[in-house]
Design a protein around this motif. Sequence first.
Motif, PDB file in Angstrom:
ATOM      1  N   ILE A  17       0.834  -1.199   0.000  1.00  0.00           N
ATOM      2  CA  ILE A  17       0.000   0.000   0.000  1.00  0.00           C
ATOM      3  C   ILE A  17       0.870   1.250   0.000  1.00  0.00           C
ATOM      4  CG2 ILE A  17      -1.645   1.333   1.376  1.00  0.00           C
ATOM      5  CD1 ILE A  17      -2.959  -1.300   2.140  1.00  0.00           C
ATOM      6  N   ALA A  18       1.975   1.221   0.738  1.00  0.00           N
ATOM      7  CA  ALA A  18       2.871   2.382   0.783  1.00  0.00           C
ATOM      8  C   ALA A  18       3.430   2.689  -0.606  1.00  0.00           C
ATOM      9  CB  ALA A  18       4.006   2.131   1.766  1.00  0.00           C
ATOM     10  N   GLU A  19       3.774   1.647  -1.358  1.00  0.00           N
ATOM     11  CA  GLU A  19       4.291   1.860  -2.706  1.00  0.00           C
ATOM     12  C   GLU A  19       3.209   2.427  -3.621  1.00  0.00           C
ATOM     13  OE1 GLU A  19       7.634  -1.435  -3.620  1.00  0.00           O
ATOM     14  OE2 GLU A  19       5.663  -2.229  -3.081  1.00  0.00           O
ATOM     15  N   LEU A  20       1.989   1.924  -3.476  1.00  0.00           N
ATOM     16  CA  LEU A  20       0.899   2.383  -4.335  1.00  0.00           C
ATOM     17  C   LEU A  20       0.443   3.802  -4.011  1.00  0.00           C
ATOM     18  CD1 LEU A  20      -1.242  -0.831  -4.589  1.00  0.00           C
ATOM     19  CD2 LEU A  20      -0.205   0.392  -6.476  1.00  0.00           C
ATOM     20  N   THR A  21       0.461   4.159  -2.740  1.00  0.00           N
ATOM     21  CA  THR A  21       0.004   5.495  -2.363  1.00  0.00           C
ATOM     22  C   THR A  21       1.119   6.521  -2.454  1.00  0.00           C
ATOM     23  OG1 THR A  21       0.427   5.053  -0.024  1.00  0.00           O
ATOM     24  CG2 THR A  21      -1.811   4.658  -0.822  1.00  0.00           C
ATOM     25  N   GLY A  87      -1.649  -3.259 -12.455  1.00  0.00           N
ATOM     26  CA  GLY A  87      -1.792  -2.254 -13.509  1.00  0.00           C
ATOM     27  C   GLY A  87      -1.608  -0.840 -12.990  1.00  0.00           C
ATOM     28  N   LEU A  88      -2.136  -0.563 -11.808  1.00  0.00           N
ATOM     29  CA  LEU A  88      -1.942   0.751 -11.192  1.00  0.00           C
ATOM     30  C   LEU A  88      -0.473   0.978 -10.871  1.00  0.00           C
ATOM     31  CD1 LEU A  88      -5.047   0.884  -8.847  1.00  0.00           C
ATOM     32  CD2 LEU A  88      -4.520   2.517 -10.650  1.00  0.00           C
ATOM     33  N   TYR A  89       0.175  -0.046 -10.361  1.00  0.00           N
ATOM     34  CA  TYR A  89       1.585   0.066  -9.982  1.00  0.00           C
ATOM     35  C   TYR A  89       2.484   0.257 -11.204  1.00  0.00           C
ATOM     36  CZ  TYR A  89       6.069  -1.001  -7.827  1.00  0.00           C
ATOM     37  OH  TYR A  89       7.368  -0.935  -7.395  1.00  0.00           O
ATOM     38  N   GLU A  90       2.191  -0.473 -12.274  1.00  0.00           N
ATOM     39  CA  GLU A  90       3.029  -0.429 -13.478  1.00  0.00           C
ATOM     40  C   GLU A  90       2.756   0.803 -14.338  1.00  0.00           C
ATOM     41  OE1 GLU A  90       5.476  -2.519 -14.341  1.00  0.00           O
ATOM     42  OE2 GLU A  90       5.183  -3.718 -12.545  1.00  0.00           O
ATOM     43  N   GLY A  91       1.677   1.508 -14.060  1.00  0.00           N
ATOM     44  CA  GLY A  91       1.355   2.698 -14.849  1.00  0.00           C
ATOM     45  C   GLY A  91       0.427   2.422 -16.013  1.00  0.00           C
ATOM     46  N   ASP A  92      -0.191   1.242 -16.048  1.00  0.00           N
ATOM     47  CA  ASP A  92      -1.163   0.930 -17.098  1.00  0.00           C
ATOM     48  C   ASP A  92      -2.448   1.730 -16.907  1.00  0.00           C
ATOM     49  OD1 ASP A  92       0.667  -0.914 -18.036  1.00  0.00           O
ATOM     50  OD2 ASP A  92      -0.282  -2.608 -17.038  1.00  0.00           O
ATOM     51  N   PHE A  93      -2.753   2.073 -15.673  1.00  0.00           N
ATOM     52  CA  PHE A  93      -3.920   2.883 -15.338  1.00  0.00           C
ATOM     53  C   PHE A  93      -3.438   4.147 -14.639  1.00  0.00           C
ATOM     54  CE2 PHE A  93      -5.491  -1.552 -14.992  1.00  0.00           C
ATOM     55  CZ  PHE A  93      -6.462  -1.514 -15.968  1.00  0.00           C
ATOM     56  N   LYS A  94      -4.199   5.206 -14.755  1.00  0.00           N
ATOM     57  CA  LYS A  94      -3.845   6.451 -14.076  1.00  0.00           C
ATOM     58  C   LYS A  94      -5.070   7.011 -13.368  1.00  0.00           C
ATOM     59  CE  LYS A  94      -4.564   8.870 -18.380  1.00  0.00           C
ATOM     60  NZ  LYS A  94      -3.926   9.511 -19.495  1.00  0.00           N
ATOM     61  N   LEU A  95      -4.832   7.812 -12.357  1.00  0.00           N
ATOM     62  CA  LEU A  95      -5.906   8.491 -11.640  1.00  0.00           C
ATOM     63  C   LEU A  95      -6.138   9.840 -12.305  1.00  0.00           C
ATOM     64  CD1 LEU A  95      -4.781   7.968  -7.938  1.00  0.00           C
ATOM     65  CD2 LEU A  95      -6.399   6.605  -9.231  1.00  0.00           C
ATOM     66  N   ILE A  96      -7.383  10.205 -12.468  1.00  0.00           N
ATOM     67  CA  ILE A  96      -7.709  11.536 -12.976  1.00  0.00           C
ATOM     68  C   ILE A  96      -8.416  12.272 -11.845  1.00  0.00           C
ATOM     69  CG2 ILE A  96      -8.967  12.864 -14.696  1.00  0.00           C
ATOM     70  CD1 ILE A  96      -8.611  10.472 -16.589  1.00  0.00           C
ATOM     71  N   GLU A  97      -7.774  13.313 -11.365  1.00  0.00           N
ATOM     72  CA  GLU A  97      -8.306  14.093 -10.250  1.00  0.00           C
ATOM     73  C   GLU A  97      -9.503  14.924 -10.712  1.00  0.00           C
ATOM     74  OE1 GLU A  97      -7.143  13.992  -7.125  1.00  0.00           O
ATOM     75  OE2 GLU A  97      -5.447  12.683  -7.541  1.00  0.00           O
ATOM     76  N   LEU A  98     -10.255  15.473  -9.761  1.00  0.00           N
ATOM     77  CA  LEU A  98     -11.419  16.289 -10.089  1.00  0.00           C
ATOM     78  C   LEU A  98     -11.046  17.530 -10.898  1.00  0.00           C
ATOM     79  CD1 LEU A  98     -13.406  16.091  -6.731  1.00  0.00           C
ATOM     80  CD2 LEU A  98     -13.904  14.919  -8.877  1.00  0.00           C
ATOM     81  N   ASP A  99      -9.847  18.044 -10.691  1.00  0.00           N
ATOM     82  CA  ASP A  99      -9.404  19.225 -11.438  1.00  0.00           C
ATOM     83  C   ASP A  99      -8.888  18.869 -12.835  1.00  0.00           C
ATOM     84  OD1 ASP A  99      -6.997  18.020 -10.876  1.00  0.00           O
ATOM     85  OD2 ASP A  99      -6.145  19.721  -9.799  1.00  0.00           O
TER      86      ASP A  99
END
Length: 122
Positions: A17-21, A87-99
Motif C-alpha cells: 500500500i505504501a508503494e501504491l500510495t 496495472g496501477l503500480y506499473e502505470g497501465d492505469f492512471k488516476l484523474i483528479e477532479l481538477d
Amino acid sequence: MTEFTERKVNIMIHPSIAELTNNNNVNRYTLVVATAKCARIITEEYVKQREYAEKLSLKDGDKKNSAANMISKDYRDEKAVKLAINGLYEGDFKLIELDGSEKFLGKGAAETEEAAEAEDAE
C-alpha cells in the motif's frame, strides 16, 4: 494424539500500500476506488473475450480449441483485483483528479517524475 502445526503463508500482494500510495501522496480511499474501477474494466474485458471465444467455438464446432484457450491468459488465470493493483503500480492505469490532472501510482509515478525532470533539464 496427533499434533498439528500451524504454518503461516505469506499471501501478501505485491506492491504494498505504501508503494501504491506514493508514501501517502494518495489516500487509501482513492486507492480502493481506483482499484475497484480498474478491476471492473478488467472484468468487462474478460467477459467480452469470453463471449467472443464462445461464439467462435460454437460456430466452428472445433472441440480442440476450447473457449478458455482463446481468452488472454492474464484475464483467464489471474484475479481482476490483482491485475488492477499491478496495472496501477506499473502505470497501465492512471488516476484523474477532479481538477483534470492526471496522477500515476507506483512505478508509473516514478517514471513520470523522471520524464518531467528530463524535460526540465533540457
